[in-house]
Design a protein around this motif. Sequence first.
Motif, short mmCIF file in Angstrom:
data_model
loop_
_atom_site.label_atom_id
_atom_site.label_comp_id
_atom_site.label_asym_id
_atom_site.label_seq_id
_atom_site.Cartn_x
_atom_site.Cartn_y
_atom_site.Cartn_z
N SER A 1 -0.31 7.04 2.28
CA SER A 1 -1.70 6.75 2.58
C SER A 1 -1.81 5.86 3.81
O SER A 1 -2.65 6.09 4.68
N TYR B 1 -4.36 4.25 -3.69
CA TYR B 1 -3.91 3.85 -2.36
C TYR B 1 -2.84 2.76 -2.42
O TYR B 1 -2.35 2.33 -1.39
N TYR C 1 0.85 -1.19 0.00
CA TYR C 1 0.00 0.00 0.00
C TYR C 1 0.89 1.24 0.00
O TYR C 1 1.98 1.24 0.57
N ARG D 1 -3.68 6.60 7.49
CA ARG D 1 -4.75 5.77 8.04
C ARG D 1 -4.38 5.28 9.45
O ARG D 1 -5.24 5.22 10.33
#
Length: 279
Positions: free
Chosen positions: A37, A224, A33, A41
Amino acid sequence: MMETYPVADLERLELELLLDAVKTRYGYDFHDYARASMIRRVRKYMEQTGIHQVSELIPLFLHDHRAFYRFVKSLSVVVTEMFRDPDVFQVLREEVIPVLKTYPFIKIWHAGCASGQEVYSMAILLEEEGILDRCQIYATDFNDDALKLAKKGIYPAENIALYENNYRLSGGKNQLDDYWVNLYDAIKINSRLSDRVTFANHNLVTDGVFGEMHLVMCRNVLIYFNEQLQDRALTLINDSLCPRGFLCIGRRENLKFSPIRNHLEGVSNTLRIYRKIGS
């Protein structure tokens, strides 16, 4: 004398250890990922749970599977809207639908469908073009909570004005409220549309090819992922397209670094709509 790590470097090290632990414990591999991003998160999750250091998540996730799965759900963005980017739906109506009409039966896949508004937008478009009865729409996401929302097809009434404006700009032919029932403070999508949609859990990171589709919609999901994971997802999607099938991705996404760019030709490069090359 002990070497002092910059805070940012220490956070990256903690993140790597966290991702290693998650992969070993649950089999979820989030290493590919996009790092920026992922750290956003993780920080958001930490704020919500009162945790101050990334490393504190490691024992939490190892010993509390419910906490881990709450974090997994937070990775899936569920915010979307009906007929988002109306110019995309206009080109689909004018350039893609006429081709789909030539098939006796049509299969469409919305990968990363979130809360489902885009899926129902597609169903409305197909209905207005007279081919919904010949279509089966598959809508997938790895977030089960988002899928539950999508299946219900109930959305806040406060967004109606936005939806109607998008619909008009996309070339809508009727009144948008023809396609839902008004509730007290919400709208519910007509069963005429929802009956043509099959919702299912599917993860572009870990799962395999999903049928043989005439059109795949995968918008604002790839942003993402890092390039390696984008390649994997795009290869899976390409393998899921029938010959001369169509692909639509988000306008902030591109195929520049993916080998599948050689298998696709542009329908609208600006709007990121492509068609698979081949007989």
